[in-house]
Design an enzyme around this catalytic site. Sequence first.
Site, short mmCIF file in Angstrom:
data_model
loop_
_atom_site.label_atom_id
_atom_site.label_comp_id
_atom_site.label_asym_id
_atom_site.label_seq_id
_atom_site.Cartn_x
_atom_site.Cartn_y
_atom_site.Cartn_z
N HIS A 198 0.94 -1.14 -0.15
CA HIS A 198 0.09 -0.01 -0.01
C HIS A 198 0.76 1.43 -0.03
CE1 HIS A 198 -3.40 -2.55 2.19
NE2 HIS A 198 -3.07 -2.54 0.91
N GLU A 439 -4.60 -9.08 -22.86
CA GLU A 439 -3.32 -9.37 -21.83
C GLU A 439 -3.32 -10.97 -21.67
OE1 GLU A 439 -4.61 -7.36 -18.08
OE2 GLU A 439 -6.63 -8.13 -18.37
N ASP A 463 0.31 -7.65 -17.96
CA ASP A 463 -0.08 -9.17 -17.78
C ASP A 463 0.42 -9.82 -18.75
OD1 ASP A 463 -1.34 -9.61 -15.31
OD2 ASP A 463 -2.94 -8.50 -15.77
N CYS A 510 -2.35 0.26 -22.43
CA CYS A 510 -2.82 0.69 -21.11
C CYS A 510 -2.01 0.11 -19.84
CB CYS A 510 -4.28 0.75 -20.57
SG CYS A 510 -4.95 -0.94 -20.27
C1 PEP Z 1 -1.93 -4.67 -17.31
O1 PEP Z 1 -2.33 -5.81 -17.17
O2 PEP Z 1 -1.24 -3.91 -18.10
C2 PEP Z 1 -3.06 -3.78 -17.07
C3 PEP Z 1 -3.09 -2.41 -17.63
O3 PEP Z 1 -4.08 -4.02 -16.30
P1 PEP Z 1 -3.35 -4.38 -14.45
O4 PEP Z 1 -2.16 -3.69 -14.17
O5 PEP Z 1 -4.46 -3.49 -13.68
O6 PEP Z 1 -3.37 -5.79 -14.52
MG MG Z 2 -4.03 -6.68 -16.07
#
Ligand code: PEP
Ligand code: MG
Length: 578
Positions: A198, A439, A463, A510
Amino acid sequence: MSEMTVCFTMHGIGVSGGIAIGQAHLFAGMSAEANHYEITAADVQREQRRYDRAVKEVRDELKDLTESVRHSASAELAPFVKVHSLLLDDAAFSEAPREIIREQHCNAEWALRVQLDELMAQFSDIEDPYLREREDDVRQVAERVLGALAGTQRRTMKPVKEDASILVARDLSPADVILFREHPFAAFVTDLGGATSHTAIVARSMNIPAIVALHHSRTMIHEDELIIVDGTQGVVIVNPDRHVLAEYRLKQNQARLERDKLKRLKSAPASTLDGTPIQLQANIELPSDVEPVRASGATGIGLFRSEFLFMNRRDLPSEDEQYEAYRDVVEGMKGLPVTIRTLDIGADKPLDGEGYVAVNPALGLRAIRYCLAEPQVFNTQLRAILRASRHGKVLILIPMLTTYHELQQAIAAVDLAKEQLKDEGVKFDDYVPVGGMIEVPAAAIALPMFIRKLDFLSIGTNDLIQYTLAIDRADDRVAHLYDPLHPAVLNLLAGVIRTAQQHEKPVAVCGEMAGDVELTRMLLGFGLRNFSMHPAHLLSVKQRVLTTSIPDIAPIVARILRTDEPDKMQALIEKLNA
Ligand code: PEP
Ligand code: MG
């Protein structure tokens, strides 16, 4: 520097980048140490009442903290403070030490210490890194109660002389970090904590350098000693000599000038030298993140990780509570698009009270798999998102798609929620686009199967790398193997972007790669036109976009995709950014 000072360097895990130079301020947290003394049978009840009073004092303190952060700029901390309140109410804290006082005729401090040792022993058998981080929460709560028993306030932070003080702590709870608002620290370093703790999350959202897992900083660094914190390299330099100091002051000034210069780019449209427009959007975790997003000049929210609304609590947020949270974000973005990702629970983000711990949580009932197994939870969320869609521009993003049936069922669930709302006469935007996160390697490889049914794609590189390379992204023992530039990753990434373009479907990245300025040109060369990242990275990525000519970089990017030797790959990336 006095004659007695010694210069030395310490290495930890940098969890928030940048350089800070300042005097160490040792955080006077309670250590979970306690003296032992015996009490008579007649004194047991009095000692139990003393314990109850201390627990009540801490409960009131946490309640005040929850109130003070709820509507503040630090609202993202509220769930973390709530975890401490929930722990305090658990019988492990409220009852067990009272029993120990009765059975062992010992003082309250010792009883709590015995109970803490028992809890820590249970934690040592847990392998899941996320659950193990809860160990820190348990210890922090115990330390607060010990502080109350000692009649001292835990918050013994002395006034800070200048804003270049650096907090040195064994550990920091999110509740401690709240104090940063009143005491403008330049950085903090801790002995405990991991990259997913955290404290690390909060540090990044505060945008100050931070290093965790230094192990001995609290004992080796003395009050008022001069230290340099390089959050990017994960290095602390204690008592630097004047040459090192001058070098870091220079670096710090350069970084400051860079940041100020970058601010001027806020309202400049992002387009490359050859005139290609680029969308730079932001990732958020909670509604309170909208303010920094707007300050960054982002053209929308490309990823709202909605699961943070579900974490650190024992109940699930109701449809109305979710609707209000989504509406706040949509209204805050004033017509700019808001991409709400449906619940990505599981792996390193379990729901509280989830008794079952999967053998391989990252490969288990995560994200869309969880939602399809819990249709009521999914339906509630989809209804809330759709209701928020009438306040602006909303897109729905489905995480972790792997099979055709998941895609079909997810779309059917959206249609069902729409029908329900129509029947109830509730207004929403009937044309909300539904996109999928790419992902899992299976989705990237069998992309046409997904593309046909989706309105847009968003590549989750965090991921995608984890699952392609079989490297747990939350395990620091294999962190050195986690490689965004692995040829398998790059070829998957470029392939997804190419296929999306062939099908004329919008595609974004993202994951963290989108905010890594060293990779901006490579991604542009792959054909990417939409990036979504933490707002703190947005202006430096924009600057890189503004100074890039896509036709000029094309030959180097083509070579990157053909290269399978890491050294050559690195040299090409450097050439690309020269
Ligand atoms: C990712 O897996 O790149 C993603 C943007 O989602 P998270 O990091 O929340 O798993
Ligand atoms: Mg992800």
